[in-house]
Design an enzyme around this catalytic site. Structure first.
Site, PDB file in Angstrom:
ATOM      1  N   TYR A 439       0.809  -1.218   0.000  1.00  0.00           N
ATOM      2  CA  TYR A 439       0.000   0.000   0.000  1.00  0.00           C
ATOM      3  C   TYR A 439       0.846   1.274   0.000  1.00  0.00           C
ATOM      4  CZ  TYR A 439      -4.746  -1.796   1.076  1.00  0.00           C
ATOM      5  OH  TYR A 439      -5.982  -2.380   1.037  1.00  0.00           O
ATOM      6  N   GLU A 440       0.295   2.317  -0.619  1.00  0.00           N
ATOM      7  CA  GLU A 440       0.787   3.694  -0.508  1.00  0.00           C
ATOM      8  C   GLU A 440       2.271   3.843  -0.819  1.00  0.00           C
ATOM      9  OE1 GLU A 440      -1.546   5.628  -0.422  1.00  0.00           O
ATOM     10  OE2 GLU A 440      -3.072   4.252   0.302  1.00  0.00           O
ATOM     11  N   GLY A 441       2.723   3.226  -1.881  1.00  0.00           N
ATOM     12  CA  GLY A 441       4.137   3.226  -2.230  1.00  0.00           C
ATOM     13  C   GLY A 441       4.791   2.033  -1.568  1.00  0.00           C
TER      14      GLY A 441
END
Length: 596
Positions: A439-441
């Site tokens: 997730y998220e990078g």
């Protein structure tokens, strides 16, 4: 077993690591005194245990289901009542301004609330987490119309929010996205394109969903410099605030995933949907990072939450399960000891416990840094805490989520064969935790961010000052109560400095430096968390020396000593992994990597 919120641990970290008293001294948080915060967390803990946690297993088994073309997604049955109660209780509004119906509490306190909600049910928590990120973004970049029209309902959770970045051809490489936004005469835009991996992109828990969508204007520059941000609601909003016509956005399908089955991961199709630009043209990536950085802290807390939930179950199991005879144990039944008596089981439990407490210290300190960066009266403090938050965010996100996977795996090991059986419940945590490092990078991106952007802040002076402060802190840990903490914290600082010097020397050799970035992040995060755990240990010893004989404080010292001797001590061993170079990393030709 149900979830039990570790409120006392949370308050210990908020007071002694995140410095709640300093946060309360800020005018915006003057109301957030210790008594009020503890009462709030205890009530949230009760709510999570009684209302949200019971939805975890059946939500996983039932899942969120797409009903058919054009019909949207149905959330698990138990989620509807739980979410309605969540909105009524106001838990999603904790950190937001009063003008939009928020509680205006520090992010550090809100992070503790999010930890509990996530531990109770990670799939459930993802919906409010994305909404929180969208609210943060609109507060920072939305115009008055967007804020007045959408924020009041989003702050309460009556409407939810999403983040739409990825496309089939553009995952981590967001600059490759092709979604278009054509300007209309009325000042709105017509957004067209396909977005994938959209968490809670569609559901039936609320009457409206507010999508934040990255898209390109006509003739926009190529790459990330040509991306703008748009708010595209599922339903348009009438002038009086009521729900209007259905917008041209549909969920096409949902993914079949390893875990978080109750959280729909959607493919979204926009077909000239009406959207509103957020902020300035071609500034979408900068604006979206406002949301993503908030989300990265939240995702780091997911690792903490799931690890703690798995730990609670593993401890309970170890106190009930009998197997073999532990050395020196005289409390046998049918010739067998409780497995908690066995040294290796105890090692696994302390490995979990000590690192959970370390992640919590890092996560809450990260949140407190953001609070002070945004609200402290002193500009110098704001600037320093901004850099501290920038430094800690990739550590919290990557280290916290890597450990979330590792520690839930240890929980399964403690259960033995029963841990591999779904009925015991611990396997679900392992499945759910696995998405967080992506997730998220991805965590590799977090490591490259640490190396490429954060080490060089203020010309490198900031990180050097942080290391000097930790070295000074280590020199104060001479008391036998801290065991080998000084030795191992100093050794960790030495190792980080050695690795950092090599990385800076070889920074233009990207294969070599980026190849060592991930083990370097683990080194750095373990050192930082160790420093914060030591800060808590000093506070515990001070209280004990003052006459407080609470076993809770004594146990804090034991846990800190275990972390120093078993976790912090591993940092120097990672130097060779960081400085290995790229010769052998790329020695095997691409075509020979696959065995035939």
């Amino acid at each position: 077993m149900t979830y039990r919120a570790p409120v006392r641990d949370m308050m210990f970290v908020l007071k002694n690591v995140a410095e709640l008293d300093t946060l309360q001294s800020i005018d915006a948080f003057a109301h957030a005194d210790e008594e009020l915060v503890e009462g709030l967390l205890r009530e949230c803990g009760r709510f999570c245990s009684e209302v949200i946690a019971p939805t975890n297993v059946d939500g996983d088994q039932q899942g969120s289901v797409i009903r058919g073309e054009g019909e949207g997604v149905t959330a698990p049955d138990s989620f509807h009542s739980a979410y309605s109660q969540y909105v009524d209780a106001g838990w999603g509004a904790i950190q937001f301004p009063e003008e939009f119906g928020g509680g205006n509490f520090p992010l550090a306190v809100a992070t503790a609330v999010k930890e509990m909600i996530t531990a109770a049910n990670m799939a459930f928590s993802l919906c409010p987490m994305l909404t929180t990120g969208a609210v943060v973004d609109l507060l920072a970049h939305g115009n008055d119309y967007l804020q007045q029209t959408f924020l009041p309902k989003m702050v309460t959770g009556e409407w939810t929010g999403t983040m739409n970045l990825s496309e089939p051809q553009a995952g981590s490489d967001v600059g490759a996205l092709t979604t278009k936004a054509e300007p209309a005469e009325d000042g709105t835009y017509r957004v067209s394109g396909t977005k994938i991996w959209i968490t809670w992109g569609d559901h039936d828990l609320t009457e409206n969903i507010c999508h934040l969508v990255l898209a390109r204007l006509p003739d926009a520059p190529v790459g990330t410099k040509g991306i703008s941000l748009f708010l595209v609601p599922k339903y348009l909003v009438n002038d009086d605030g009521s729900i209007g016509e259905r917008n041209a956005v549909e969920v096409v399908s949902t993914e079949h995933k390893l875990g978080i089955h109750a959280s729909p991961t959607c493919v979204m199709e926009y077909d000239k949907a009406i959207g509103y630009m957020v902020g300035e043209p071609n500034q979408g990536m900068r604006q979206m990072f406002t949301m993503m950085n908030d989300a990265r802290l939240g995702v780091g807390a997911q690792g903490l939450s799931i690890a703690d939930r798995a730990y609670q179950q593993a401890v309970q199991y170890s106190l009930e399960r009998r197997q073999g005879k532990a050395p020196g144990d005289e409390e046998l039944e049918n010739g067998q000891s409780l497995i908690v008596k066995h040294p290796d089981v105890r090692r696994m439990l302390l490995t979990m416990k000590s690192q959970i407490e370390a992640i919590r210290a890092l996560t809450y300190r990260n949140a407190a840094a953001l609070d002070m960066a945004h609200h402290h009266a002193d500009e110098g403090v704001r600037n320093r805490e901004r850099m501290m938050a920038d430094l800690l965010t990739p550590l919290t996100k990557a280290w916290g989520t890597d450990l979330g996977v590792e520690l839930t795996s240890i929980a399964i090991q403690i259960y033995g064969g029963m841990g591999y059986v779904e009925e015991t419940g611990v396997a679900q945590h392992f499945r759910d935790a696995r998405i967080a490092p992506i997730y998220e990078g991805t965590n590799g991106i977090q490591a490259m961010d640490l190396l490429g952007r954060k080490l060089g802040m203020d010309g490198g002076a900031f990180v050097k000052a942080v290391l000097a402060e930790i070295r000074e802190q280590a020199a104060t840990l001479d008391d036998p109560a801290f065991g080998s903490f000084r030795q191992h914290l100093e050794g960790a600082v030495d190792a980080v400095e050695t690795a950092m010097t090599w990385l800076m020397t070889n920074r233009t050799d990207f294969n070599a430096s980026f190849g060592g970035a991930t083990p370097f992040l683990r080194m750095f995060a373990t050192m930082m968390a160790g420093s914060l755990l030591a800060k808590g240990a000093v506070a515990a010893k001070s209280a004990i020396d003052g006459g407080d004989d609470d076993q809770f404080l004594v146990d804090k010292l034991s846990t800190a000593r275990f972390f120093a001797g078993n976790i912090l001590s591993t940092v120097p061993g990672l130097v060779d992994s960081v400085t290995f170079g790229a010769d052998d990393l790329f020695a095997i030709d691409d075509t020979r990597l696959q065995s035939v």
